[in-house]
Design an enzyme around this catalytic site. Structure first.
Site, short mmCIF file in Angstrom:
data_model
loop_
_atom_site.label_atom_id
_atom_site.label_comp_id
_atom_site.label_asym_id
_atom_site.label_seq_id
_atom_site.Cartn_x
_atom_site.Cartn_y
_atom_site.Cartn_z
N SER A 172 -21.75 5.37 9.83
CA SER A 172 -21.71 6.15 11.06
C SER A 172 -23.07 6.75 11.40
O SER A 172 -23.89 7.03 10.52
CB SER A 172 -20.68 7.28 10.94
OG SER A 172 -19.44 6.78 10.50
N1 SAH Z 1 -18.10 6.96 6.20
C1 SAH Z 1 -18.63 5.62 6.24
C2 SAH Z 1 -18.28 4.95 7.54
C3 SAH Z 1 -17.71 3.63 7.30
S1 SAH Z 1 -17.01 2.82 8.71
C4 SAH Z 1 -20.12 5.66 5.98
O1 SAH Z 1 -20.68 6.73 5.94
O2 SAH Z 1 -20.70 4.60 5.75
C5 SAH Z 1 -15.29 2.96 8.37
C6 SAH Z 1 -14.79 2.33 7.11
O3 SAH Z 1 -13.38 2.49 7.11
C7 SAH Z 1 -15.06 0.83 6.95
O4 SAH Z 1 -15.74 0.60 5.76
C8 SAH Z 1 -13.64 0.21 6.91
O5 SAH Z 1 -13.53 -0.89 6.03
C9 SAH Z 1 -12.82 1.39 6.44
N2 SAH Z 1 -11.39 1.34 6.77
C10 SAH Z 1 -10.78 0.92 7.91
N3 SAH Z 1 -9.45 1.06 7.81
C11 SAH Z 1 -9.21 1.58 6.57
C12 SAH Z 1 -8.02 1.95 5.87
N4 SAH Z 1 -6.82 1.82 6.40
N5 SAH Z 1 -8.16 2.44 4.62
C13 SAH Z 1 -9.38 2.60 4.04
N6 SAH Z 1 -10.53 2.26 4.65
C14 SAH Z 1 -10.44 1.76 5.91
#
Ligand code: SAH
Length: 220
Positions: A64
């Site tokens: 993000s």
């Molecule tokens: N906080 C992260 C942002 C990652 S983007 C950072 O700082 O890098 C969001 C993430 O949520 C992705 O990696 C995606 O695979 C994950 N995601 C989506 N749906 C999900 C679910 N149901 N359970 C766990 N992770 C999920």
């Protein structure tokens, strides 16, 4: 790039992208000023670490934008000793910021390869205490509940009640809600009368894919 270059870019990010845009929790600003964002990226992407944008991390996912990480951390009212669930570990960066704020952090990611890489990078950056789970975070982590706050880094079609129910009374669920391409960050506070919902800013996150999120191919 040199360590010192990253440090000066990090200071510029905190001032220009966060403080000037209204992030005013000094503890959050300090944590964002400490956590090395570059340590959660592949070598080739590190020069872009402090850009004012999300950054691709593979598997169609993104780390993000710094502003969103700070806004979510501020909205979650993270304090030392509080127990936080971070849904969507991704790169591990946001989990590191929550841990840097002194919280006990559980983080859950559905893509095992991302979870593994994030676990390694959290350890290397000094945040080995973060517990990374692999699974469907739309169902929370019942065995570690209740949480003082739950932060979700992926957009849900509606308020995920399963997560809300894993909060303590007064606990906060911070989650982007809306359609696939446009959402608002919402803050739901658990209260005896039901969720007290505060709306925050418009945003755009990757979809929460899972039982209580979007179906992989669906258009809910
Ligand atoms: N906080 C992260 C942002 C990652 S983007 C950072 O700082 O890098 C969001 C993430 O949520 C992705 O990696 C995606 O695979 C994950 N995601 C989506 N749906 C999900 C679910 N149901 N359970 C766990 N992770 C999920």
């Amino acid at each position: 790039m040199l360590e010192s270059d990253f440090a000066s870019e990090r200071r510029a990010m905190v001032a220009g992208q966060l403080r000037d845009r209204g992030i005013d929790d000094e503890r959050v600003l300090a944590a964002m000023g400490r956590v090395p964002r570059e340590a959660f990226l592949d070598e080739g992407d590190r020069p872009r670490a402090y850009e004012d944008a999300p950054i691709a991390i593979g598997f169609g996912q993104t780390m993000s934008q710094p502003f969103m990480v700070a806004l979510i951390a501020q909205a979650a009212d993270v304090r030392p000793g509080r127990k936080i669930l971070d849904v969507g570990t991704g790169s591990g960066y946001a989990a590191a910021v929550l841990a840097d704020l002194g919280a006990e952090v559980h983080s859950i990611e559905r893509i095992p390869e991302l979870a593994e890489r994030a676990t390694d990078r959290l350890g290397a950056a000094g945040y080995a205490g973060v517990r990374v789970h692999v699974g469907d975070g739309s169902l929370g982590v019942p065995e570690a509940a209740p949480f003082d706050a739950i932060t979700v880094a992926a957009a849900a079609p509606r308020l995920p009640l399963t997560l809300y129910e894993q909060l303590v009374l007064g606990g906060r669920l911070v989650v982007p809600i809306g359609r696939r391409h446009t959402q608002r960050l919402e803050i739901a506070i658990r209260s005896p009368e039901g969720p007290a919902v505060l709306h925050s800013v418009p945003c755009r996150f990757v979809p929460l894919v899972g039982e209580r999120g979007y179906r992989r191919s669906g258009r809910r």
